[in-house]
Design a protein around this motif. Structure first.
Motif, PDB file in Angstrom:
ATOM      1  N   ASP A 113      35.513   2.350  17.183  1.00  0.00           N
ATOM      2  CA  ASP A 113      34.180   2.022  17.682  1.00  0.00           C
ATOM      3  C   ASP A 113      33.488   3.264  18.232  1.00  0.00           C
ATOM      4  N   MET A 114      34.241   4.104  18.921  1.00  0.00           N
ATOM      5  CA  MET A 114      33.663   5.339  19.455  1.00  0.00           C
ATOM      6  C   MET A 114      33.134   6.212  18.326  1.00  0.00           C
ATOM      7  N   ARG A 115      33.904   6.336  17.264  1.00  0.00           N
ATOM      8  CA  ARG A 115      33.458   7.160  16.127  1.00  0.00           C
ATOM      9  C   ARG A 115      32.212   6.550  15.474  1.00  0.00           C
ATOM     10  N   THR A 116      32.180   5.221  15.397  1.00  0.00           N
ATOM     11  CA  THR A 116      31.023   4.556  14.801  1.00  0.00           C
ATOM     12  C   THR A 116      29.764   4.802  15.620  1.00  0.00           C
ATOM     13  N   ILE A 117      29.876   4.744  16.941  1.00  0.00           N
ATOM     14  CA  ILE A 117      28.718   4.985  17.801  1.00  0.00           C
ATOM     15  C   ILE A 117      28.227   6.420  17.649  1.00  0.00           C
ATOM     16  N   VAL A 118      29.149   7.363  17.534  1.00  0.00           N
ATOM     17  CA  VAL A 118      28.765   8.758  17.303  1.00  0.00           C
ATOM     18  C   VAL A 118      27.975   8.877  15.997  1.00  0.00           C
ATOM     19  N   THR A 119      28.480   8.222  14.954  1.00  0.00           N
ATOM     20  CA  THR A 119      27.790   8.253  13.658  1.00  0.00           C
ATOM     21  C   THR A 119      26.422   7.586  13.743  1.00  0.00           C
ATOM     22  N   ASN A 120      26.377   6.411  14.390  1.00  0.00           N
ATOM     23  CA  ASN A 120      25.110   5.685  14.504  1.00  0.00           C
ATOM     24  C   ASN A 120      24.054   6.498  15.249  1.00  0.00           C
ATOM     25  N   SER A 121      24.454   7.123  16.345  1.00  0.00           N
ATOM     26  CA  SER A 121      23.507   7.919  17.126  1.00  0.00           C
ATOM     27  C   SER A 121      22.984   9.092  16.311  1.00  0.00           C
ATOM     28  N   THR A 122      23.858   9.698  15.536  1.00  0.00           N
ATOM     29  CA  THR A 122      23.442  10.823  14.693  1.00  0.00           C
ATOM     30  C   THR A 122      22.454  10.361  13.630  1.00  0.00           C
ATOM     31  N   VAL A 123      22.782   9.250  12.962  1.00  0.00           N
ATOM     32  CA  VAL A 123      21.893   8.720  11.914  1.00  0.00           C
ATOM     33  C   VAL A 123      20.536   8.341  12.498  1.00  0.00           C
ATOM     34  N   ASP A 124      20.536   7.667  13.647  1.00  0.00           N
ATOM     35  CA  ASP A 124      19.275   7.254  14.264  1.00  0.00           C
ATOM     36  C   ASP A 124      18.430   8.465  14.654  1.00  0.00           C
ATOM     37  N   GLY A 125      19.072   9.479  15.201  1.00  0.00           N
ATOM     38  CA  GLY A 125      18.340  10.682  15.575  1.00  0.00           C
ATOM     39  C   GLY A 125      17.734  11.388  14.382  1.00  0.00           C
ATOM     40  N   VAL A 126      18.504  11.501  13.312  1.00  0.00           N
ATOM     41  CA  VAL A 126      18.007  12.165  12.099  1.00  0.00           C
ATOM     42  C   VAL A 126      16.863  11.366  11.487  1.00  0.00           C
ATOM     43  N   LEU A 127      17.028  10.039  11.378  1.00  0.00           N
ATOM     44  CA  LEU A 127      15.979   9.218  10.784  1.00  0.00           C
ATOM     45  C   LEU A 127      14.711   9.225  11.631  1.00  0.00           C
ATOM     46  N   SER A 128      14.849   9.232  12.951  1.00  0.00           N
ATOM     47  CA  SER A 128      13.672   9.308  13.820  1.00  0.00           C
ATOM     48  C   SER A 128      12.884  10.576  13.532  1.00  0.00           C
ATOM     49  N   ALA A 129      13.604  11.687  13.402  1.00  0.00           N
ATOM     50  CA  ALA A 129      12.945  12.958  13.113  1.00  0.00           C
ATOM     51  C   ALA A 129      12.312  12.949  11.728  1.00  0.00           C
ATOM     52  N   VAL A 130      13.019  12.390  10.743  1.00  0.00           N
ATOM     53  CA  VAL A 130      12.499  12.356   9.371  1.00  0.00           C
ATOM     54  C   VAL A 130      11.251  11.491   9.290  1.00  0.00           C
ATOM     55  N   PHE A 131      11.293  10.301   9.904  1.00  0.00           N
ATOM     56  CA  PHE A 131      10.123   9.425   9.877  1.00  0.00           C
ATOM     57  C   PHE A 131       8.920  10.104  10.527  1.00  0.00           C
ATOM     58  N   ALA A 132       9.146  10.760  11.676  1.00  0.00           N
ATOM     59  CA  ALA A 132       8.049  11.441  12.363  1.00  0.00           C
ATOM     60  C   ALA A 132       7.472  12.555  11.494  1.00  0.00           C
ATOM     61  N   LEU A 133       8.315  13.306  10.836  1.00  0.00           N
ATOM     62  CA  LEU A 133       7.840  14.390   9.965  1.00  0.00           C
ATOM     63  C   LEU A 133       7.052  13.840   8.778  1.00  0.00           C
ATOM     64  N   LEU A 134       7.520  12.738   8.197  1.00  0.00           N
ATOM     65  CA  LEU A 134       6.791  12.135   7.081  1.00  0.00           C
ATOM     66  C   LEU A 134       5.400  11.695   7.512  1.00  0.00           C
ATOM     67  N   ILE A 135       5.298  11.125   8.705  1.00  0.00           N
ATOM     68  CA  ILE A 135       3.993  10.680   9.197  1.00  0.00           C
ATOM     69  C   ILE A 135       3.080  11.875   9.439  1.00  0.00           C
ATOM     70  N   ILE A 136       3.634  12.957   9.968  1.00  0.00           N
ATOM     71  CA  ILE A 136       2.832  14.166  10.180  1.00  0.00           C
ATOM     72  C   ILE A 136       2.307  14.700   8.851  1.00  0.00           C
ATOM     73  N   VAL A 137       3.142  14.659   7.807  1.00  0.00           N
ATOM     74  CA  VAL A 137       2.701  15.088   6.478  1.00  0.00           C
ATOM     75  C   VAL A 137       1.551  14.217   5.985  1.00  0.00           C
ATOM     76  N   VAL A 138       1.674  12.913   6.156  1.00  0.00           N
ATOM     77  CA  VAL A 138       0.613  11.991   5.726  1.00  0.00           C
ATOM     78  C   VAL A 138      -0.688  12.299   6.458  1.00  0.00           C
ATOM     79  N   ILE A 139      -0.620  12.465   7.785  1.00  0.00           N
ATOM     80  CA  ILE A 139      -1.831  12.713   8.580  1.00  0.00           C
ATOM     81  C   ILE A 139      -2.454  14.057   8.209  1.00  0.00           C
ATOM     82  N   ALA A 140      -1.621  15.080   8.039  1.00  0.00           N
ATOM     83  CA  ALA A 140      -2.136  16.404   7.698  1.00  0.00           C
ATOM     84  C   ALA A 140      -2.824  16.393   6.334  1.00  0.00           C
ATOM     85  N   ASP A 141      -2.218  15.741   5.353  1.00  0.00           N
ATOM     86  CA  ASP A 141      -2.823  15.686   4.026  1.00  0.00           C
ATOM     87  C   ASP A 141      -4.105  14.865   4.050  1.00  0.00           C
TER      88      ASP A 141
END
Length: 731
Positions: free
Chosen positions: A629-657
């Motif tokens: 469970d500890m390893r799963t939480i580490v993985t989940n937190s990493t995935v959530d952090g990466v996806l949060s950053a990716v989604f934010a960057l995609l939105i910035i690209v949309v707004i800039a274009d």
């Protein structure tokens, strides 16, 4: 404006102003929930009568003479002219999912005032505006999806970013909503039976309205309402009968049922199942919320939480971490501003609306209805004892595993509730325990039961009203899953149509079936894993729900603002530009904090580091129960952090274009950035614009012989009361 109407609207304004004045001035003492109702209802009425009409006439320039896609492309499956009353019910049911029930309940941690202000003013100036404008522009483009409109009107770079972000977020939202349904219906024979019965009732209503009694919406509605009440009552009988076991389904079985239902609802003609079932659900939703409002006025319960709590500034609340800005605006999405709504407004609804002049009723009006649901949810949470509220909504890791430990934890937060009081609260609704019943739904059910029981039945009916509210919430949310799946199919067809043209035709059966299967299997996979693994599947992505939804709203408002500028309406671009600026500030701030905050309760990567460090030391931290469970939480937190950053960057690209396209359109004129509108075609339909036909509209309907029927040859389908400006093709 006649003298009579001036007096009426002055009185409405005074009621709303009195409500806001009481909320602003009362401090340090209990205030009646009726003042929240007065402030909200007065504001809604003024906004719909004046602001929505201003947007329709001056900003959008709706044209009653212009044929909609439902009229021009009517195929009896996805494109189908639908009576405005049925469509209002469908649209409201499709957009009003878990958000307006759950978000305000959780946000009550900050006090009743921040949530009330955001729900009311957020919907008036942001949420309802987004829904209405996106619906209009999608309708002008043959019902194109939000992502495809971004690609067509912004360009391949911003469009590709929007398509990717919108579809990924869509799958997450659908899986989250489906998980809420599974949690509400699992091991609940009453809920499963009652909701299952809405399917044959909806099929009957669809056939009755199409073949037996065409145009008889009120008659069909009354029959459907009676059958729905019988289904709800029969559900209680089934739950207490030997048949209960047959209707008691496990979470795994419910997942399979939802996936099958989502596929069927996506491929059947929209008039046969989806629209009548959503319309039927609206009876129960509006009826229940309306009764709750009446009960509030009769009982006049006091709001027992603070206007603004200490957690609002400290950001260390036990329900969710983060300060008032930006997280109260992320937590309360549906009911104020929700990106999911833009998917419905560019999905099923633009393919079904009869007249452009119905856009204010469907787009703006339905969102005001949902905002009222959110207000009632906030009231239901705020009339509870604060100690019980926090005992129900704080996580189990903070409350412990006993009534005593929960009581002590609540006392540490500055509230008082004894173990005996916690036990009595659970017994009153016939639950084993109410501790750590997170997610908002049980809290809303307890609040509703407290108000209803004081009006009908007394304390002996508390358990009945509680379980009724749980079933009501499941029905409320299920309607977003079926409509959302169909919208997901539209989005996927639009996207793949850029590669293989036949897939872009919504009427092509192989493409229709294949894309529907892909969508239901995508969200069904995350749902299945989440049901079987508390730390896997959609549970892994659940923390992204709020931010992802608001980032989706940023895409919708960006597309809407771009289209206003490109169509020569620069002077009115502030209508969507101002809420866009606010939403971007809120969501990007929240994304930044979720990615980079050093607080493990807030930042995904900080949480990952905390659990990784504990794992290296050989320690177990709640909610983990094993090293795996500890390893799963580490993985989940990493995935959530990466996806949060990716989604934010995609939105910035949309707004800039989009900003690039807008600047070019302003400098070089509209011809430098041509619109992708469908050609102008004269309408032959006659249909009222509002919920109730005016005298002139009734006369015109009588002249053509049938409600909603085609006008005589050469007669324009005006019957709108507000034709606006005829804009012509390409504008």
């Amino acid at each position: 404006m006649t003298p009579r109407s001036i007096l009426v609207w002055t009185a409405v304004a005074l009621v709303g102003a009195a409500g806001w004045a009481m909320l602003a001035l009362y401090r340090g003492e209990e205030i009646s929930a009726a003042w929240v109702l007065a402030a909200a209802l007065g504001s809604y009425a003024i906004a719909y009568r004046f602001y929505a009409r201003f947007i329709a006439r001056r900003v959008l320039r709706v044209d009653a003479r212009r044929a909609t896609p439902a009229e021009r492309l009517n195929d009896g499956v996805d494109f189908h002219p639908t009576d405005r009353r049925v469509l209002l019910g469908h649209h409201f049911a499709a957009i009003a999912g878990a958000g307006p029930l759950v978000g305000p309940v959780l946000a009550a941690q900050m006090g009743y005032l921040p949530g009330t202000i955001w729900i009311v003013f957020g919907v008036i100036f942001a949420g309802a505006v987004q829904d209405m404008v996106v619906l209009f522009f999608s309708m002008r483009r043959d019902g194109r999806s939000l992502g495809q409109m971004a690609r067509d009107e912004i360009g391949p770079v911003g469009g590709a970013a929007a398509l990717l972000a919108v579809f990924a977020i869509m799958i997450i939202l659908l899986a989250v909503l489906a998980l809420v349904v599974v949690n509400a219906l699992s091991h609940s024979p009453w809920g499963v039976f009652s909701i299952a019965m809405t399917l044959p009732i909806a099929l009957f209503m669809g056939c009755y309205l199409r073949w037996l009694r065409p145009g008889q919406v009120i008659e069909t509605s009354l029959i459907g309402a009676v059958l729905l009440i019988l289904a709800i009552v029969a559900g209680g009988w089934v739950a207490d009968s030997p048949m209960a076991d047959a209707w008691t389904l496990s979470p795994q079985t419910l997942v399979i049922c939802l996936v099958v239902y989502g596929f069927v609802a996506s491929v059947l003609p929209v008039w046969l199942l989806l629209a009548p079932r959503d319309y039927l659900s609206t009876f129960m939703k509006i009826g229940t919320i309306g009764l709750l409002a009446v009960g509030t006025l009769l009982v006049l319960p006091g709001l027992r939480n603070d206007a603004i709590s200490d957690f609002a500034s400290r950001g260390d609340g036990p329900v969710f971490a983060g300060s008032l800005f930006p997280f109260v605006f992320i937590t309360i999405a549906c009911g104020a501003l929700s990106g999911f709504h833009a998917l419905i407004s560019s999905g099923t609804t633009p393919k079904m609306i009869e007249k452009e002049t119905q856009v204010p009723l469907i787009g703006y009006g339905a969102m005001l209805m949902e905002s009222f649901v959110a207000i009632m949810a906030l009231i239901a949470a705020s009339v509870l004892d604060p100690g019980l509220y926090f005992a129900m909504n704080a996580p189990a890791s903070a409350l412990g595993d006993s009534l005593q430990s929960a009581s002590e934890a609540v006392a540490a937060w500055g509230f008082t509730i004894t173990p005996d009081q916690l036990a009595a609260a659970a017994a009153a609704v016939e639950e084993e325990s109410l501790i750590a019943r997170t997610g908002g739904a049980p809290t809303l059910a307890v609040g509703m039961s407290e108000i209803f029981s004081q009006v009908i039945g007394g304390e002996g009916m508390r358990a009945f009203w509680y379980h009724f509210a749980i079933m009501f919430e499941a029905l409320f949310i299920l309607t977003t899953v079926d409509a959302g799946t169909r919208v997901g199919r539209f989005m996927l067809q639009d996207t793949l149509g850029n590669i293989y043209k036949p897939l872009g035709r919504v009427g092509w059966k192989p493409g229709l079936w294949a894309t529907s299967a892909v969508v239901v299997l995508a969200w069904g996979y995350f749902l299945w894993v989440g049901v079987n693994d508390p730390l896997g599947g959609i549970n892994q992505l659940f923390p992204l729900f709020g931010i992802a939804n608001q980032l989706l709203a940023a895409v919708a408002l960006t597309v809407a603002t771009t289209l206003l500028v490109k169509s020569g309406r620069l002077r009115w671009a502030w209508v969507t530009g101002v809420p866009l600026a606010w939403d971007v500030a809120v969501t990007l701030t929240a994304s930044w904090q979720k990615v980079f905050s050093a607080d493990p309760k807030l930042g995904f990567f900080a949480q990952r580091d905390r659990y990784q460090d504990a794992l290296d030391r050989g320690e177990l931290l709640a909610p983990a129960k094993s090293v795996e469970d500890m390893r799963t939480i580490v993985t989940n937190s990493t995935v959530d952090g990466v996806l949060s950053a990716v989604f934010a960057l995609l939105i910035i690209v949309v707004i800039a274009d989009a900003a690039r396209v807008c600047v070019r359109a302003v400098r070089q004129g509209p011809d430098a950035a041509p619109l992708k509108e469908a050609p102008y075609v004269e309408s032959t339909l006659v249909a009222p614009a509002g919920l109730i036909a005016t005298r002139a509209e009734r006369a015109e309907l009588a002249a053509v012989g049938a409600a909603g029927g085609p006008a005589p040859a050469g007669a324009p389908g005006r019957a709108s009361g507000d034709p606006g400006e005829r804009t012509g093709a390409g504008r």
